[in-house]
Design a protein around this motif. Structure first.
Motif, PDB file in Angstrom:
ATOM      1  N   ILE A 291       0.856  -1.187   0.000  1.00 37.76           N
ATOM      2  CA  ILE A 291       0.000   0.000   0.000  1.00 37.76           C
ATOM      3  C   ILE A 291       0.891   1.235   0.000  1.00 37.76           C
ATOM      4  O   ILE A 291       2.079   1.162   0.324  1.00 37.76           O
ATOM      5  CB  ILE A 291      -0.922   0.060   1.238  1.00 37.76           C
ATOM      6  CG1 ILE A 291      -0.074   0.079   2.541  1.00 37.76           C
ATOM      7  CG2 ILE A 291      -1.930  -1.051   1.241  1.00 37.76           C
ATOM      8  CD1 ILE A 291      -0.866   0.470   3.775  1.00 37.76           C
ATOM      9  N   THR A 297      -5.435   4.131   3.816  1.00 37.05           N
ATOM     10  CA  THR A 297      -4.923   2.797   3.494  1.00 37.05           C
ATOM     11  C   THR A 297      -4.465   2.047   4.746  1.00 37.05           C
ATOM     12  O   THR A 297      -4.585   0.821   4.817  1.00 37.05           O
ATOM     13  CB  THR A 297      -3.761   2.876   2.498  1.00 37.05           C
ATOM     14  OG1 THR A 297      -2.720   3.709   3.040  1.00 37.05           O
ATOM     15  CG2 THR A 297      -4.229   3.452   1.173  1.00 37.05           C
ATOM     16  N   CYS A 298      -3.930   2.759   5.727  1.00 33.10           N
ATOM     17  CA  CYS A 298      -3.478   2.087   6.946  1.00 33.10           C
ATOM     18  C   CYS A 298      -4.655   1.532   7.750  1.00 33.10           C
ATOM     19  O   CYS A 298      -4.476   0.629   8.577  1.00 33.10           O
ATOM     20  CB  CYS A 298      -2.645   3.041   7.814  1.00 33.10           C
ATOM     21  SG  CYS A 298      -0.977   3.334   7.168  1.00 33.10           S
ATOM     22  N   GLU A 300      -7.157   0.063   6.238  1.00 29.05           N
ATOM     23  CA  GLU A 300      -7.690  -1.057   5.468  1.00 29.05           C
ATOM     24  C   GLU A 300      -7.272  -2.384   6.094  1.00 29.05           C
ATOM     25  O   GLU A 300      -6.285  -2.460   6.829  1.00 29.05           O
ATOM     26  CB  GLU A 300      -7.204  -0.984   4.017  1.00 29.05           C
ATOM     27  CG  GLU A 300      -7.779   0.183   3.235  1.00 29.05           C
ATOM     28  CD  GLU A 300      -7.198   0.266   1.827  1.00 29.05           C
ATOM     29  OE1 GLU A 300      -6.349  -0.585   1.480  1.00 29.05           O
ATOM     30  OE2 GLU A 300      -7.572   1.196   1.091  1.00 29.05           O
ATOM     31  N   TYR A 308      -3.670  -2.605   8.352  1.00 27.61           N
ATOM     32  CA  TYR A 308      -2.267  -2.348   8.048  1.00 27.61           C
ATOM     33  C   TYR A 308      -1.583  -1.644   9.218  1.00 27.61           C
ATOM     34  O   TYR A 308      -0.406  -1.897   9.481  1.00 27.61           O
ATOM     35  CB  TYR A 308      -2.152  -1.492   6.779  1.00 27.61           C
ATOM     36  CG  TYR A 308      -2.230  -2.294   5.503  1.00 27.61           C
ATOM     37  CD1 TYR A 308      -1.093  -2.861   4.954  1.00 27.61           C
ATOM     38  CD2 TYR A 308      -3.442  -2.507   4.854  1.00 27.61           C
ATOM     39  CE1 TYR A 308      -1.152  -3.613   3.785  1.00 27.61           C
ATOM     40  CE2 TYR A 308      -3.520  -3.258   3.693  1.00 27.61           C
ATOM     41  CZ  TYR A 308      -2.363  -3.807   3.156  1.00 27.61           C
ATOM     42  OH  TYR A 308      -2.436  -4.562   2.013  1.00 27.61           O
ATOM     43  N   CYS A 326       2.985   2.765   9.141  1.00 23.51           N
ATOM     44  CA  CYS A 326       1.717   3.431   9.457  1.00 23.51           C
ATOM     45  C   CYS A 326       1.770   4.193  10.773  1.00 23.51           C
ATOM     46  O   CYS A 326       0.726   4.654  11.255  1.00 23.51           O
ATOM     47  CB  CYS A 326       0.588   2.403   9.502  1.00 23.51           C
ATOM     48  SG  CYS A 326       0.127   1.746   7.873  1.00 23.51           S
TER      49      CYS A 326
END
Length: 597
Positions: A291, A297-298, A300, A308, A326
């Motif tokens: 990612i 996104t972290c 997800e 993540y 992250c």
């Protein structure tokens, strides 16, 4: 000399047989019969004579070699002639090759590379493959299913490293098995990998994964290996093999996999990290699709079933600088974000053997990621381990994880000191069953206010869970221990408990159901001038109605070294059956605090 092989009850054969002409198990013209060798507790010549009647009319061929016999019940479950002859040839023929060898399976791409004497499970390679008929290898033949989900190319891949001198199976040219290594030359098909307590040859493991062109999409594709029902991504499957099967540990999906470190070059793939009671290889990160780290996104979910952010946190020890990919998008309680100490102990007691780290705890507060601290938001109620509490309390619990003990809510929290003094956030407050708690851990729970007056100091504030206490006492307690002068902005509104001020024990605690510091008890009642009327007046203390004199008598029993309160005698509770046995100067310990009886 070729070693003997014993199998399927043939050791019941009787010794002492007189040698005579019988079956000749060796491949005609290619081997020498070694009659003196031992076979099943007899010589080969004796065995030849013993078997003579069973093989009297035997002519080797693709059908006869795979007929079965029990040798008149000596092998109850029966044995193939090809297997019986292969075992005899292994001991009695100079090259170990039987007259049925031409009709049995050769697992090697180069037939001459077949090493019949090598170990194969609990047998030899020759014995193992003597049980299967010869096959003309092709893509279709290699994909024939032997049992549910298990095909010939998988079988041959399992045994080729042991049975073929060049380790190349007859199905290699037809196989679609994946090379798991980014550098094909780094692949060691004869290596072993472990999974769930079982060991697998690398070549065997990789037969379950059809070849594909690795890229960001294909490495993240899900499939179900033929050996089970588990669904996993291609990169997950390969990441299990790469540490053991690739000499450089780099899989074909590594370039498209998640790097758990903020600094990509800080990732130590050969490292390890703790996951519960297990120790995992950092290489497992390659099982997660890559990612571009961001707040979205972290958050997800990975194929592991965790976010993540959590994966990055778990694997922070895989990063040489301890900075996860992250980290900047995770809950960080510190005003100075760089001050967060992920590996610091979360325990109150530095001597306690507790491996819980600040990094592992903050995942419980992932809902506060991106929290915007303000005078209002810091004191809104949130869930804290199942109980409602001000958001500031979450930050209080995490203050020990900040190198300077300053959280994002500290600027909006109470500084109990009289200006220009400021609170020493790292000074320790004594709390029962603790070696000391930083002042910042408690002051952060209390909201700041601009103008200290009798009214503002008397306001009730949430301090522990949802319990409320007057601010006067709390500020006074903090001021005594956390302010250089020992005075708080509310100290002027704290009452005097003891008739003799010198008898007041500022480090003692009142125990009326819950523990409460004597300094805090000075704020439980509003300021008053002691006289008969005020002392006999009814007041409310922590929800209970009583006279002021009774309340102070209870306080004095703990806070005035047994001396009188400003309203008269301390509590006269008599614990002894014989009043004359009472020792007022005796010392008792209450939650680690010593005080006179």
């Amino acid at each position: 000399m070729v070693r003997q092989t014993c199998r399927l009850g043939l050791t019941v054969f009787v010794t002492g047989i007189v040698a005579s002409q019988g079956v000749q198990p060796c491949e005609t013209g290619k081997a020498v019969w070694v009659g003196d060798n031992e076979f099943n507790d007899m010589t080969c010549d004796q065995a030849q004579a013993f078997f003579a009647s069973y093989f009297e009319d035997f002519v080797p061929g693709p059908e006869t070699c795979f007929n079965s016999t029990t040798f008149d019940g000596m092998v109850p479950d029966g044995i193939l002639f090809s297997s019986a002859l292969a075992m005899m040839a292994g001991s009695c023929c100079s090259d170990g090759v039987s007259i049925c060898a031409a009709y049995t399976m050769n697992p090697c791409a180069d037939p001459a590379a077949f090493e019949i004497e090598s170990d194969a499970a609990e047998s030899t390679c020759g014995d193992m493959f003597s049980r299967m008929p010869a096959t003309s290898w092709s893509e279709d033949a290699c994909n024939v299913e032997i049992s549910s989900g298990y095909q010939y190319h998988m079988l041959l891949a399992s045994y080729a490293p042991s049975c073929c001198s060049d380790q190349v199976s007859a199905c290699t040219e037809f196989s679609t098995a994946m090379n798991p290594c980014a550098d094909p030359a780094a692949y060691d098909p004869s290596g072993y990998m472990s999974l769930g307590g079982s060991s697998f040859l690398c070549s065997q493991w990789m037969t379950y994964l059809p070849a594909f062109a690795p890229d960001a999409d294909t490495c993240g594709e899900y499939f179900t290996p033929s050996f089970g029902d588990d669904v996993m991504t291609h990169s997950q499957f390969i990441s299990v093999a790469a540490p053991s099967c690739c000499s450089d540990m780099v899989s074909v999906c590594s370039a498209y996999a998640f790097n758990p470190c903020a600094n990509q070059d800080a990732f130590a793939m050969d490292g390890y990290f703790a996951s519960g009671d297990d120790i995992q290889s950092c290489m497992i990160a390659t099982s997660i699709p890559a990612i571009q780290p961001s707040a979205a996104t972290c958050a997800e979910e990975t194929p592991w079933g965790i976010t993540y952010s959590m994966a990055s946190m778990f694997m922070v020890s895989c990063c040489s600088d301890s900075k996860g990919a992250c980290s900047e998008y995770m809950f960080n309680p510190c005003l100075n974000q760089e001050a967060f100490e992920s590996e610091a102990s979360f325990s109150d007691d530095p001597e306690e053997e507790d491996t819980t780290t600040c990094g592992s705890v903050r995942m419980f507060f992932s809902g506060l990621s991106g929290f915007n601290a303000s005078a209002e938001t810091c004191f809104e109620l949130t869930d804290m381990f199942g109980d409602p509490a001000p958001v500031a309390m979450v930050f209080v619990s995490m203050a020990r994880c900040c190198a300077d003990a300053t959280t994002v809510c500290t600027p909006f929290s109470l500084d109990p000191c009289v200006s220009p003094e400021t609170i020493d956030l790292e000074a320790l407050l004594w709390v029962p069953e603790s070696t000391g708690v930083p002042c910042g851990s408690y002051s952060t729970m209390l909201p700041s206010f601009l103008s200290p007056t009798a009214e503002t100091c008397a306001q009730d504030v949430v301090f522990s869970g949802t319990d409320t206490f007057p601010l006067t006492g709390l500020a006074h307690w903090l001021g005594q221990h956390c302010c250089p002068s020992g005075t708080s902005v509310c100290s002027n509104y704290a009452i005097q408990i003891c008739a003799d001020p010198e008898s007041f024990n500022s480090s003692s605690w009142v125990w009326l159901g819950d523990g409460y510091p004597c300094l805090g008890a000075q704020g439980l009642l509003e300021p008053f001038t002691p006289d008969e009327t005020t002392c006999s007046a009814t007041v409310s203390v922590r929800g209970a109605s009583m006279t002021r004199a009774d309340a102070l008598a209870d306080f004095a029993a703990f806070c005035c070294s047994g001396m009188d309160s400003v309203c008269g005698a301390a509590s006269t509770f008599q614990p002894c059956a014989d009043p004359e046995a009472y020792n007022a100067d005796g010392i008792v310990d209450v939650a680690g605090s010593s005080m006179a009886c």
